[in-house]
Design a protein around this motif. Structure first.
Motif, PDB file in Angstrom:
ATOM      1  N   GLN A  99       0.829  -1.201   0.000  1.00 45.13           N
ATOM      2  CA  GLN A  99       0.000   0.000   0.000  1.00 45.13           C
ATOM      3  C   GLN A  99       0.865   1.254   0.000  1.00 45.13           C
ATOM      4  N   GLU A 100       0.324   2.285  -0.572  1.00 47.59           N
ATOM      5  CA  GLU A 100       0.979   3.593  -0.568  1.00 47.59           C
ATOM      6  C   GLU A 100       1.340   3.981   0.865  1.00 47.59           C
ATOM      7  N   GLY A 101       2.553   4.499   1.021  1.00 45.30           N
ATOM      8  CA  GLY A 101       2.994   4.942   2.337  1.00 45.30           C
ATOM      9  C   GLY A 101       3.841   3.920   3.086  1.00 45.30           C
ATOM     10  N   GLU A 102       3.795   2.674   2.657  1.00 43.60           N
ATOM     11  CA  GLU A 102       4.598   1.649   3.325  1.00 43.60           C
ATOM     12  C   GLU A 102       6.053   1.713   2.851  1.00 43.60           C
ATOM     13  N   ASN A 103       6.901   1.055   3.631  1.00 46.15           N
ATOM     14  CA  ASN A 103       8.316   0.941   3.269  1.00 46.15           C
ATOM     15  C   ASN A 103       8.586  -0.443   2.696  1.00 46.15           C
ATOM     16  N   LEU A 104       9.642  -0.558   1.905  1.00 48.33           N
ATOM     17  CA  LEU A 104       9.981  -1.859   1.337  1.00 48.33           C
ATOM     18  C   LEU A 104      11.472  -1.932   1.074  1.00 48.33           C
ATOM     19  N   THR A 105      11.957  -3.170   1.006  1.00 50.15           N
ATOM     20  CA  THR A 105      13.366  -3.404   0.686  1.00 50.15           C
ATOM     21  C   THR A 105      13.469  -4.536  -0.331  1.00 50.15           C
ATOM     22  N   VAL A 106      14.286  -4.319  -1.331  1.00 50.06           N
ATOM     23  CA  VAL A 106      14.587  -5.324  -2.347  1.00 50.06           C
ATOM     24  C   VAL A 106      16.050  -5.706  -2.184  1.00 50.06           C
ATOM     25  N   TYR A 107      16.322  -7.002  -2.330  1.00 55.08           N
ATOM     26  CA  TYR A 107      17.661  -7.505  -2.079  1.00 55.08           C
ATOM     27  C   TYR A 107      18.258  -8.145  -3.329  1.00 55.08           C
ATOM     28  N   CYS A 108      19.569  -7.988  -3.447  1.00 54.71           N
ATOM     29  CA  CYS A 108      20.330  -8.696  -4.480  1.00 54.71           C
ATOM     30  C   CYS A 108      21.516  -9.354  -3.802  1.00 54.71           C
ATOM     31  N   ASN A 109      21.655 -10.641  -3.990  1.00 58.72           N
ATOM     32  CA  ASN A 109      22.718 -11.384  -3.328  1.00 58.72           C
ATOM     33  C   ASN A 109      23.476 -12.255  -4.305  1.00 58.72           C
ATOM     34  N   SER A 110      24.761 -12.407  -4.031  1.00 61.13           N
ATOM     35  CA  SER A 110      25.594 -13.241  -4.882  1.00 61.13           C
ATOM     36  C   SER A 110      26.701 -13.856  -4.043  1.00 61.13           C
ATOM     37  N   SER A 111      27.257 -14.943  -4.530  1.00 58.15           N
ATOM     38  CA  SER A 111      28.435 -15.522  -3.896  1.00 58.15           C
ATOM     39  C   SER A 111      29.706 -14.930  -4.503  1.00 58.15           C
ATOM     40  N   SER A 112      29.532 -14.112  -5.542  1.00 60.20           N
ATOM     41  CA  SER A 112      30.667 -13.519  -6.242  1.00 60.20           C
ATOM     42  C   SER A 112      30.853 -12.059  -5.844  1.00 60.20           C
ATOM     43  N   VAL A 113      32.078 -11.598  -5.976  1.00 63.08           N
ATOM     44  CA  VAL A 113      32.394 -10.197  -5.719  1.00 63.08           C
ATOM     45  C   VAL A 113      32.224  -9.416  -7.018  1.00 63.08           C
ATOM     46  N   PHE A 114      31.599  -8.261  -6.917  1.00 56.28           N
ATOM     47  CA  PHE A 114      31.443  -7.381  -8.069  1.00 56.28           C
ATOM     48  C   PHE A 114      32.251  -6.101  -7.849  1.00 56.28           C
ATOM     49  N   SER A 115      32.793  -5.567  -8.920  1.00 61.59           N
ATOM     50  CA  SER A 115      33.540  -4.315  -8.802  1.00 61.59           C
ATOM     51  C   SER A 115      32.580  -3.154  -8.563  1.00 61.59           C
ATOM     52  N   SER A 116      31.371  -3.259  -9.041  1.00 67.35           N
ATOM     53  CA  SER A 116      30.341  -2.265  -8.773  1.00 67.35           C
ATOM     54  C   SER A 116      28.985  -2.904  -9.011  1.00 67.35           C
ATOM     55  N   LEU A 117      27.953  -2.249  -8.527  1.00 61.40           N
ATOM     56  CA  LEU A 117      26.621  -2.774  -8.695  1.00 61.40           C
ATOM     57  C   LEU A 117      25.693  -1.629  -9.060  1.00 61.40           C
ATOM     58  N   GLN A 118      24.810  -1.895 -10.000  1.00 64.04           N
ATOM     59  CA  GLN A 118      23.900  -0.869 -10.476  1.00 64.04           C
ATOM     60  C   GLN A 118      22.461  -1.287 -10.233  1.00 64.04           C
ATOM     61  N   TRP A 119      21.613  -0.290 -10.057  1.00 64.36           N
ATOM     62  CA  TRP A 119      20.185  -0.517  -9.968  1.00 64.36           C
ATOM     63  C   TRP A 119      19.510   0.215 -11.120  1.00 64.36           C
ATOM     64  N   TYR A 120      18.598  -0.492 -11.768  1.00 64.06           N
ATOM     65  CA  TYR A 120      17.854   0.044 -12.899  1.00 64.06           C
ATOM     66  C   TYR A 120      16.357  -0.022 -12.602  1.00 64.06           C
ATOM     67  N   ARG A 121      15.635   0.819 -13.325  1.00 63.14           N
ATOM     68  CA  ARG A 121      14.179   0.739 -13.320  1.00 63.14           C
ATOM     69  C   ARG A 121      13.725   0.622 -14.764  1.00 63.14           C
ATOM     70  N   GLN A 122      12.777  -0.289 -15.003  1.00 60.74           N
ATOM     71  CA  GLN A 122      12.307  -0.509 -16.357  1.00 60.74           C
ATOM     72  C   GLN A 122      10.799  -0.352 -16.417  1.00 60.74           C
ATOM     73  N   GLU A 123      10.355   0.469 -17.364  1.00 60.05           N
ATOM     74  CA  GLU A 123       8.927   0.666 -17.599  1.00 60.05           C
ATOM     75  C   GLU A 123       8.502  -0.198 -18.788  1.00 60.05           C
ATOM     76  N   PRO A 124       7.225  -0.541 -18.873  1.00 65.22           N
ATOM     77  CA  PRO A 124       6.743  -1.378 -19.986  1.00 65.22           C
ATOM     78  C   PRO A 124       7.077  -0.763 -21.341  1.00 65.22           C
ATOM     79  N   GLY A 125       7.616  -1.580 -22.239  1.00 61.17           N
ATOM     80  CA  GLY A 125       7.922  -1.112 -23.581  1.00 61.17           C
ATOM     81  C   GLY A 125       9.200  -0.297 -23.690  1.00 61.17           C
TER      82      GLY A 125
END
Lengths: 118, 112
Positions: free
Chosen positions: B14-40
């Motif tokens: 619901q609107e107003g709530e908080n949320l957390t999304v997680y990304c996990n790996s067993s590998s080390v990354f030099s950097s990590l990016q977050w993207y947002r994708q809209e339909p089309g």
């Protein structure tokens, strides 16, 4: 400034046919990448061009896929002959050559080509 | 083969709530990016985190890179309907080899 463009936006073909996807990167971007998202799976890297040279093609699934970037401008990805499992959304992305000035470049993605193989 | 496990895959709140999304790996990354994708459309970069433990804020979005550079999180405070969309994490595995390793994505729906 125009973004990355891809053509066509959708393609529906029969198994065994040939399809060619086109990507026009942002002007001046030396790096061009192809990615693919198969339904239900994550977006996966296919290959990377630096100008007209293939820098990394480790993600290409098999020899039915041929990517070219003649002249270092636009790129094409040909699938011949297409199989059912080739269906998915094919994304192209481009980035500038940062010459090591930053740890990660910004890849600008096109809208994708949705390929359906029947 | 490097993998990024992203969770949850679907989240409806619901609107107003908080949320957390997680990304996990067993590998080390030099950097990590977050993207947002809209339909089309293709993915659009939101942020890049480079240093272990790094925290970046983008208005109500907070991005964190794990100390060991194997995991990352996206936290949204007071979610708005305009936050609805597909969020993707992507790791860059080696400096100079810029191919991205993507997570499966989180489809977020914020209900008014």
């Amino acid at each position: 400034e125009a973004g990355v463009t891809q053509f066509p936006s959708h393609s529906v073909i029969e198994k065994g046919q040939t399809v060619t996807l086109r990507c026009d990167p942002i002007s001046g971007h030396d790096n061009l990448y192809w990615y693919r998202r198969v339904m239900g799976k994550e977006i996966k890297f296919l290959l990377h061009f630096v100008k007209e040279s293939k820098q990394d093609e480790s993600g290409m699934p098999n020899n039915r896929f041929l990517a070219e970037r003649t002249g270092g401008t636009y790129s094409t990805l040909k699938v011949q002959p297409a199989e059912l499992e080739d269906s998915g959304v094919y994304f192209c992305a481009s980035s500038q050559d940062l010459l090591g000035l930053a740890p990660t470049d910004t890849q600008y993605f096109g809208p994708g080509t949705r390929l359906t193989v029947l | 083969t490097q993998l990024l496990e992203q969770s949850p895959q679907f989240l409806s709140i619901q609107e107003g709530e908080n949320l957390t999304v997680y990304c996990n790996s067993s590998s080390v990354f030099s950097s990590l990016q977050w993207y947002r994708q809209e339909p089309g459309e293709g993915p659009v970069l939101l942020v890049t985190v480079v240093t272990g433990g790094e925290v970046k804020k983008l208005k109500r979005l907070t991005f964190q890179f794990g100390d060991a550079r194997k995991d990352s999180s996206l936290h949204i405070t007071a979610a708005q309907p305009g936050d609805t969309g597909l969020y993707l994490c992507a790791g860059v595995n080696i400096q100079g080899a810029q191919k991205l390793v993507f997570g499966q994505g989180t489809r977020l729906t914020i209900n008014p």
